[in-house]
Design an enzyme around this catalytic site. Structure first.
Site, PDB file in Angstrom:
ATOM      1  N   GLY A  31      -1.001  10.184   0.078  1.00  0.00           N
ATOM      2  CA  GLY A  31      -1.152  10.112  -1.466  1.00  0.00           C
ATOM      3  C   GLY A  31      -2.562  10.727  -2.032  1.00  0.00           C
ATOM      4  O   GLY A  31      -3.217  11.428  -1.398  1.00  0.00           O
ATOM      5  N   ASN A  32      -2.975  10.358  -3.326  1.00  0.00           N
ATOM      6  CA  ASN A  32      -4.034  11.036  -3.899  1.00  0.00           C
ATOM      7  C   ASN A  32      -4.832   9.930  -4.875  1.00  0.00           C
ATOM      8  O   ASN A  32      -4.105   8.734  -5.003  1.00  0.00           O
ATOM      9  CB  ASN A  32      -3.768  12.283  -4.543  1.00  0.00           C
ATOM     10  CG  ASN A  32      -2.747  12.101  -5.968  1.00  0.00           C
ATOM     11  OD1 ASN A  32      -2.955  11.152  -6.688  1.00  0.00           O
ATOM     12  ND2 ASN A  32      -1.683  12.814  -5.867  1.00  0.00           N
ATOM     13  N   HIS A  33      -5.959  10.082  -5.252  1.00  0.00           N
ATOM     14  CA  HIS A  33      -6.519   9.093  -6.131  1.00  0.00           C
ATOM     15  C   HIS A  33      -6.340   9.001  -7.559  1.00  0.00           C
ATOM     16  O   HIS A  33      -7.237   8.553  -8.223  1.00  0.00           O
ATOM     17  CB  HIS A  33      -8.198   9.393  -5.923  1.00  0.00           C
ATOM     18  CG  HIS A  33      -8.601   9.019  -4.800  1.00  0.00           C
ATOM     19  ND1 HIS A  33      -8.476   7.664  -4.203  1.00  0.00           N
ATOM     20  CD2 HIS A  33      -9.193   9.542  -3.635  1.00  0.00           C
ATOM     21  CE1 HIS A  33      -8.919   7.504  -2.906  1.00  0.00           C
ATOM     22  NE2 HIS A  33      -9.562   8.668  -2.594  1.00  0.00           N
ATOM     23  N   SER A  34      -5.225   9.667  -8.143  1.00  0.00           N
ATOM     24  CA  SER A  34      -4.880   9.616  -9.587  1.00  0.00           C
ATOM     25  C   SER A  34      -4.852   8.309  -9.851  1.00  0.00           C
ATOM     26  O   SER A  34      -4.153   7.389  -9.415  1.00  0.00           O
ATOM     27  CB  SER A  34      -3.718  10.442  -9.845  1.00  0.00           C
ATOM     28  OG  SER A  34      -3.302  10.332 -11.288  1.00  0.00           O
TER      29      SER A  34
END
Ligand code: C5P
Length: 234
Positions: free
Chosen positions: A29-32
């Site tokens: 995943g990512n930190h958005s």
């Protein structure tokens, strides 16, 4: 008071990050945070639009009143929901941080530690949803009048500055408006403030001085309003 200038417009927004499954319990995943997409949805609804947000992972993005939220996990799920709904939208905004890659396959069972140490993760490329939407419009599966907006999170480096990267991306994506965000050094991801440029297909480049994501949202919607054909009737 906010203008009531988006009354009757159907606005579809993607927001947040995607989760690319590795096995039943793990993902990439990512930190958005989804905050910019949600700020857009909230502001558009306040200006009279009918808003749907296709939301991946979001954190502390709030719960915009009067907005339809469709939750998704992976980039492929987001692509399915966005493509399906874009045909009924006047404005489509891809504010999500879509993962460029996903694991080639999802393991049926939890991946074990094993004796050999970590197994490499094989990745494959995700569909570019934004480019797919532009292509669908070119091919007539989405109305020619639909306004398509993209985002670009860019950092400066030895090959060019934020704006150079933004211009190149704008050409590649073929959308009507690109919101270029300057990122890095704690800017943009998960923060309250954004800064950057708006690039529109007429060739205009508008600098966005640093401001809250709410202020950014209203500037972006002002620009979008000028791109929506007047004869659009709902
Ligand atoms: O190429 P890049 O990821 O920087 O482009 C960012 C823009 O493209 C954003 O609007 C993002 O939502 C969209 N995008 C997409 N599908 C992808 C990757 C990015 O729609 N697979």
């Amino acid at each position: 008071a906010l203008p009531y200038d988006l009354a009757g417009l159907r606005v579809l927004i993607s927001a947040g990050g995607t989760r690319e499954p590795l096995d039943p319990v793990r993902f990439l995943g990512n930190h958005s945070s989804g905050k910019q997409g949600y700020a857009l949805g909230r502001a558009a609804a306040q200006r009279g639009a009918e808003v749907t947000i296709v939301a991946g992972t979001v954190s502390a993005a709030g719960d915009p009143a009067g907005v339809d939220i469709v939750g998704v996990g992976s980039a492929e799920q987001m692509a399915t929901e966005m493509t399906k709904r874009a045909a009924d939208a006047d404005v489509v905004i891809m504010a999500a941080a879509v993962a460029d890659f996903r694991p080639v396959s999802m393991a049926d069972a939890k991946i074990k530690k094993g004796d050999q140490g970590p197994a490499p993760i094989e990745l494959t490329t995700n569909p570019d949803i934004l480019r797919g939407l532009v292509e669908a419009r070119t091919e007539g599966r989405i109305a020619a009048s639909t306004v398509i907006v993209g985002f670009a999170a860019e950092t400066g480096d030895e090959t060019g500055g934020v704006l150079d990267h933004g211009r190149a991306k704008f050409k590649r994506k073929g959308c009507d408006l690109l919101v270029v965000n300057a990122v890095g050094n704690g800017k943009a991801f998960g923060t309250e403030d954004n800064t950057g440029w708006l690039l529109s297909s007429g060739g205009e480049e508008t600098a966005l001085p640093p401001g809250s994501k709410t202020l950014m949202a209203s500037r972006i919607l002002d620009e979008i309003r000028t791109l929506v054909p007047d004869e659009t009737e709902n």
